[in-house]
Motif scaffolding. Structure first.
Motif, PDB file in Angstrom:
ATOM      1  N   ALA A 159       0.839  -1.190   0.000  1.00 39.18           N
ATOM      2  CA  ALA A 159       0.000   0.000   0.000  1.00 39.18           C
ATOM      3  C   ALA A 159       0.875   1.240   0.000  1.00 39.18           C
ATOM      4  O   ALA A 159       2.001   1.215   0.515  1.00 39.18           O
ATOM      5  N   CYS A 160       0.359   2.290  -0.572  1.00 43.21           N
ATOM      6  CA  CYS A 160       1.070   3.575  -0.588  1.00 43.21           C
ATOM      7  C   CYS A 160       0.039   4.689  -0.455  1.00 43.21           C
ATOM      8  O   CYS A 160      -0.913   4.735  -1.236  1.00 43.21           O
ATOM      9  N   THR A 161       0.249   5.540   0.532  1.00 41.62           N
ATOM     10  CA  THR A 161      -0.680   6.636   0.796  1.00 41.62           C
ATOM     11  C   THR A 161       0.028   7.974   0.628  1.00 41.62           C
ATOM     12  O   THR A 161       1.136   8.160   1.147  1.00 41.62           O
ATOM     13  N   ALA A 162      -0.633   8.884  -0.089  1.00 41.68           N
ATOM     14  CA  ALA A 162      -0.082  10.226  -0.310  1.00 41.68           C
ATOM     15  C   ALA A 162      -0.675  11.210   0.681  1.00 41.68           C
ATOM     16  O   ALA A 162      -1.878  11.205   0.937  1.00 41.68           O
TER      17      ALA A 162
ATOM     18  N   LYS B  99      -2.175  15.711   5.904  1.00 48.90           N
ATOM     19  CA  LYS B  99      -3.493  15.370   5.369  1.00 48.90           C
ATOM     20  C   LYS B  99      -3.352  14.576   4.092  1.00 48.90           C
ATOM     21  O   LYS B  99      -2.533  14.910   3.236  1.00 48.90           O
ATOM     22  N   ARG B 100      -4.165  13.539   3.965  1.00 48.69           N
ATOM     23  CA  ARG B 100      -4.169  12.778   2.727  1.00 48.69           C
ATOM     24  C   ARG B 100      -4.776  13.623   1.616  1.00 48.69           C
ATOM     25  O   ARG B 100      -5.675  14.430   1.863  1.00 48.69           O
ATOM     26  N   PHE B 101      -4.248  13.428   0.400  1.00 53.33           N
ATOM     27  CA  PHE B 101      -4.836  14.161  -0.711  1.00 53.33           C
ATOM     28  C   PHE B 101      -4.895  13.283  -1.951  1.00 53.33           C
ATOM     29  O   PHE B 101      -4.180  12.283  -2.075  1.00 53.33           O
ATOM     30  N   LYS B 102      -5.752  13.697  -2.836  1.00 53.65           N
ATOM     31  CA  LYS B 102      -6.035  12.930  -4.046  1.00 53.65           C
ATOM     32  C   LYS B 102      -4.897  13.047  -5.051  1.00 53.65           C
ATOM     33  O   LYS B 102      -4.390  14.134  -5.304  1.00 53.65           O
ATOM     34  N   VAL B 103      -4.490  11.902  -5.570  1.00 54.71           N
ATOM     35  CA  VAL B 103      -3.434  11.863  -6.586  1.00 54.71           C
ATOM     36  C   VAL B 103      -3.908  11.022  -7.747  1.00 54.71           C
ATOM     37  O   VAL B 103      -4.420   9.922  -7.549  1.00 54.71           O
ATOM     38  N   ASN B 104      -3.771  11.509  -8.951  1.00 54.27           N
ATOM     39  CA  ASN B 104      -4.246  10.775 -10.123  1.00 54.27           C
ATOM     40  C   ASN B 104      -3.289   9.671 -10.556  1.00 54.27           C
ATOM     41  O   ASN B 104      -3.724   8.596 -10.948  1.00 54.27           O
TER      42      ASN B 104
ATOM     43  N   ALA C 153     -11.046   7.384  -2.514  1.00 49.41           N
ATOM     44  CA  ALA C 153     -10.588   8.747  -2.255  1.00 49.41           C
ATOM     45  C   ALA C 153      -9.381   9.125  -3.100  1.00 49.41           C
ATOM     46  O   ALA C 153      -8.972  10.282  -3.103  1.00 49.41           O
ATOM     47  N   MET C 154      -8.826   8.139  -3.788  1.00 48.41           N
ATOM     48  CA  MET C 154      -7.677   8.334  -4.690  1.00 48.41           C
ATOM     49  C   MET C 154      -6.457   8.881  -3.981  1.00 48.41           C
ATOM     50  O   MET C 154      -5.663   9.616  -4.564  1.00 48.41           O
ATOM     51  N   ASN C 155      -6.291   8.515  -2.683  1.00 49.46           N
ATOM     52  CA  ASN C 155      -5.051   8.905  -2.033  1.00 49.46           C
ATOM     53  C   ASN C 155      -4.219   7.703  -1.603  1.00 49.46           C
ATOM     54  O   ASN C 155      -3.102   7.860  -1.131  1.00 49.46           O
ATOM     55  N   THR C 156      -4.786   6.526  -1.784  1.00 43.40           N
ATOM     56  CA  THR C 156      -4.074   5.295  -1.432  1.00 43.40           C
ATOM     57  C   THR C 156      -4.157   4.319  -2.593  1.00 43.40           C
ATOM     58  O   THR C 156      -5.226   4.148  -3.180  1.00 43.40           O
ATOM     59  N   VAL C 157      -3.040   3.718  -2.916  1.00 43.72           N
ATOM     60  CA  VAL C 157      -3.007   2.695  -3.952  1.00 43.72           C
ATOM     61  C   VAL C 157      -2.481   1.400  -3.351  1.00 43.72           C
ATOM     62  O   VAL C 157      -1.799   1.409  -2.322  1.00 43.72           O
ATOM     63  N   TYR C 158      -2.826   0.318  -4.041  1.00 48.08           N
ATOM     64  CA  TYR C 158      -2.433  -1.007  -3.580  1.00 48.08           C
ATOM     65  C   TYR C 158      -1.810  -1.764  -4.740  1.00 48.08           C
ATOM     66  O   TYR C 158      -2.245  -1.641  -5.885  1.00 48.08           O
TER      67      TYR C 158
END
Length: 115
Positions: A20-23, A28-33, A74-79
Motif C-alpha cells: 500500500a502507498c498513501t499520499a 493530510k491525505r490528498f487525491k493523486v491521479n 478517495a484516490m489517495n491510497t493505492v495497492y
C-alpha cells in the motif's frame, strides 16, 4: 508531499503480498491521479513495475497476470496486489508520484521471496 509505503515482508515462492502507498501533505491525505511502483533488487537497477493513472494501469511484462494495481475511492491510497510471487521478485519496492514537475518517492518496503 509524503508517500507512506507498507506491506512488504517475507513469503515463500507462490505466496502473495499486498503493498500500500498513501499520499499526504502537511499531515493530510490528498487525491493523486497517477502513481507508480518501482523496485530495486540486489545488485540491480531500479525498474518500473506498474503504473496507474485514473483507472488505467500498465505493468512490466515480468509481472503481468500476477500483480494488480488498484486504488481506493478517495484516490489517495493505492495497492499493489502481488500473487504467485517468485524469488526474482525480491526487491525493495518504492511508490512514486509525479506531481508539478517533481517526482516524489516513498521510503521503500522490502519484499523477500524465498524458494
Amino acid at each position: 508531499v509524503q508517500l507512506q509505503a507498507s506491506g512488504g515482508g517475507v513469503v515463500q515462492a507462490g505466496g502473495s503480498l499486498r503493498l500500500a502507498c498513501t499520499a499526504s501533505a502537511s499531515g493530510k491525505r490528498f487525491k493523486v491521479n497517477s502513481f507508480a511502483w518501482y523496485r530495486q533488487g540486489p545488485g540491480k537497477e531500479r525498474e518500473l513495475v506498474a503504473t496507474i493513472s485514473g483507472d488505467s494501469t500498465t505493468y512490466v511484462d515480468s509481472v503481468k497476470g500476477r500483480f494488480t494495481f488498484s486504488r481506493d475511492g478517495a484516490m489517495n491510497t493505492v495497492y499493489l496486489r502481488m500473487n504467485s510471487l517468485k524469488p526474482e521478485d525480491t526487491a525493495v519496492y518504492y511508490c512514486e508520484v509525479p506531481l508539478a514537475g517533481f517526482r516524489y518517492w516513498g521510503q521503500g518496503t522490502q519484499v523477500t521471496v524465498s524458494s
